[in-house]
Design a protein around this motif. Structure first.
Motif, PDB file in Angstrom:
ATOM      1  N   TYR A  25       0.832  -1.210   0.000  1.00 41.86           N
ATOM      2  CA  TYR A  25       0.000   0.000   0.000  1.00 41.86           C
ATOM      3  C   TYR A  25       0.861   1.252   0.000  1.00 41.86           C
ATOM      4  O   TYR A  25       0.532   2.247  -0.656  1.00 41.86           O
ATOM      5  N   TYR A  28       1.968   1.994  -3.466  1.00 43.06           N
ATOM      6  CA  TYR A  28       0.829   2.561  -4.208  1.00 43.06           C
ATOM      7  C   TYR A  28       0.618   4.023  -3.828  1.00 43.06           C
ATOM      8  O   TYR A  28       0.462   4.895  -4.695  1.00 43.06           O
ATOM      9  N   ARG A  31       3.242   6.539  -5.171  1.00 44.39           N
ATOM     10  CA  ARG A  31       3.041   6.842  -6.586  1.00 44.39           C
ATOM     11  C   ARG A  31       1.779   7.678  -6.796  1.00 44.39           C
ATOM     12  O   ARG A  31       1.766   8.609  -7.604  1.00 44.39           O
ATOM     13  N   ALA A  32       0.726   7.379  -6.036  1.00 39.67           N
ATOM     14  CA  ALA A  32      -0.519   8.146  -6.160  1.00 39.67           C
ATOM     15  C   ALA A  32      -0.323   9.605  -5.735  1.00 39.67           C
ATOM     16  O   ALA A  32      -0.997  10.502  -6.249  1.00 39.67           O
ATOM     17  N   LEU A  58       3.374  -6.871  -7.947  1.00 43.40           N
ATOM     18  CA  LEU A  58       2.787  -5.592  -7.563  1.00 43.40           C
ATOM     19  C   LEU A  58       3.543  -4.425  -8.182  1.00 43.40           C
ATOM     20  O   LEU A  58       2.919  -3.469  -8.675  1.00 43.40           O
ATOM     21  N   GLU A  61       2.446  -4.186 -11.708  1.00 45.66           N
ATOM     22  CA  GLU A  61       1.085  -3.668 -11.870  1.00 45.66           C
ATOM     23  C   GLU A  61       1.003  -2.174 -11.602  1.00 45.66           C
ATOM     24  O   GLU A  61       0.175  -1.478 -12.189  1.00 45.66           O
ATOM     25  N   LEU A  62       1.861  -1.684 -10.705  1.00 44.70           N
ATOM     26  CA  LEU A  62       1.854  -0.256 -10.381  1.00 44.70           C
ATOM     27  C   LEU A  62       2.795   0.544 -11.271  1.00 44.70           C
ATOM     28  O   LEU A  62       2.826   1.780 -11.188  1.00 44.70           O
ATOM     29  N   SER A 152      -6.343  -0.581   0.690  1.00 49.86           N
ATOM     30  CA  SER A 152      -5.758  -1.420  -0.360  1.00 49.86           C
ATOM     31  C   SER A 152      -6.855  -2.054  -1.209  1.00 49.86           C
ATOM     32  O   SER A 152      -6.734  -2.146  -2.439  1.00 49.86           O
ATOM     33  N   ALA A 155      -8.252   0.468  -3.486  1.00 51.87           N
ATOM     34  CA  ALA A 155      -7.310   0.781  -4.561  1.00 51.87           C
ATOM     35  C   ALA A 155      -7.168  -0.362  -5.561  1.00 51.87           C
ATOM     36  O   ALA A 155      -6.499  -0.214  -6.587  1.00 51.87           O
ATOM     37  N   LEU A 157      -5.682  -3.334  -4.938  1.00 53.16           N
ATOM     38  CA  LEU A 157      -4.421  -4.058  -4.774  1.00 53.16           C
ATOM     39  C   LEU A 157      -4.719  -5.508  -4.388  1.00 53.16           C
ATOM     40  O   LEU A 157      -5.493  -5.763  -3.463  1.00 53.16           O
TER      41      LEU A 157
END
Length: 249
Positions: A25, A28, A31-32, A58, A61-62, A152, A155, A157
């Motif tokens: 998380y 994620y 980056r968000a 992961l 994917e991100l 998560s 989002a 994930l």
């Protein structure tokens, strides 16, 4: 403080990445929030193969950068001797490797996924993090494990409901020397039980025996798959026993 504020104040970070719920998380979120983040996964004999695969998946994917750092943790006497402070020595070695690699890549700050539910008094490795000036944004922002799982899931994930996982070294009693053979047997045994339908369990070493710990709701499955369990685990252990206490780390 919020994560948005943290990453606004620290826009370039290196993340100690395990592929678990918390660091997933955090990657994620970084980056968000528009931070420049690179994930560092330290591969030792203590991590099973699926953890590395989850981490790679992961990051892919991100669209995040991820570096895998091999580390021979069993080359360190203070770790493989398995003293009460093993976790401290192991964390020092792992995070020192990350700090060195991150510095070479131009990152001044290393962060990790410790959250607000983690009890500092119950985590020997936290002392190493403090000594090495590793920051824990999830903990600093007051985010608990339950909140991180909920965020998560929102989002999307795949890690949102991943069971907590302690490293393979925790399956070997404190004071008993850790060897590559014991770790390999543990990893194989747990992979075999996963294939039989078990989840969120442990296979611990006890005087050469496999001591299986499962959640109460899976006790019936142990009896149902008894013969298969024995067939899969007996090649690696002197005996296979069932521990009726709910498992710990």
């Amino acid at each position: 403080m919020t994560l948005e504020t943290f990453f606004h104040e620290n826009p370039r970070v290196a993340l100690a990445f395990s592929g678990g719920v918390d660091s997933a998380y955090l990657l994620y979120a970084a980056r968000a929030c528009g931070a420049q983040v690179r994930a560092y996964y330290v591969q030792t004999a203590f991590q099973p193969a699926f953890e590395r695969e989850d981490a790679l998946r992961l990051a892919r994917e991100l669209g995040a950068e991820m570096t895998v750092l091999p580390l021979d943790i069993l080359d360190r006497e203070e770790v493989c001797a398995n003293p009460p402070q093993r976790c401290y020595h192991c964390k020092r070695a792992i995070f020192s490797a990350i700090l060195q690699a991150a510095a070479a890549d131009g990152f001044d700050l290393v962060i990790d996924g410790t959250n607000a539910s983690d009890d500092a008094g119950d985590r020997p490795g936290m002392r190493a993090l403090r000594e090495l000036s590793v920051r824990s944004p999830l903990r600093e922002c007051g985010l608990t494990k339950a909140e991180i799982r909920a965020r998560s899931r929102e989002a999307g994930l795949f890690t949102w409901d991943k069971p907590a996982y302690a490293c393979l070294a925790t399956r070997i009693p404190t004071g008993e020397v850790i060897t590559a053979e014991k770790l390999a047997a543990t990893e194989t045994a747990e992979a075999e039980l996963t294939a039989l339908g078990f989840s969120d369990f442990r296979v611990r070493l006890l005087d050469g025996c496999a001591r299986i710990q499962v959640r109460p709701e899976q006790l019936a499955l142990v009896l149902e798959r008894r013969e298969e369990i024995l067939q899969k685990l007996k090649p690696y252990y002197r005996a296979v026993v069932l521990d009726l206490e709910v498992r710990g780390e």
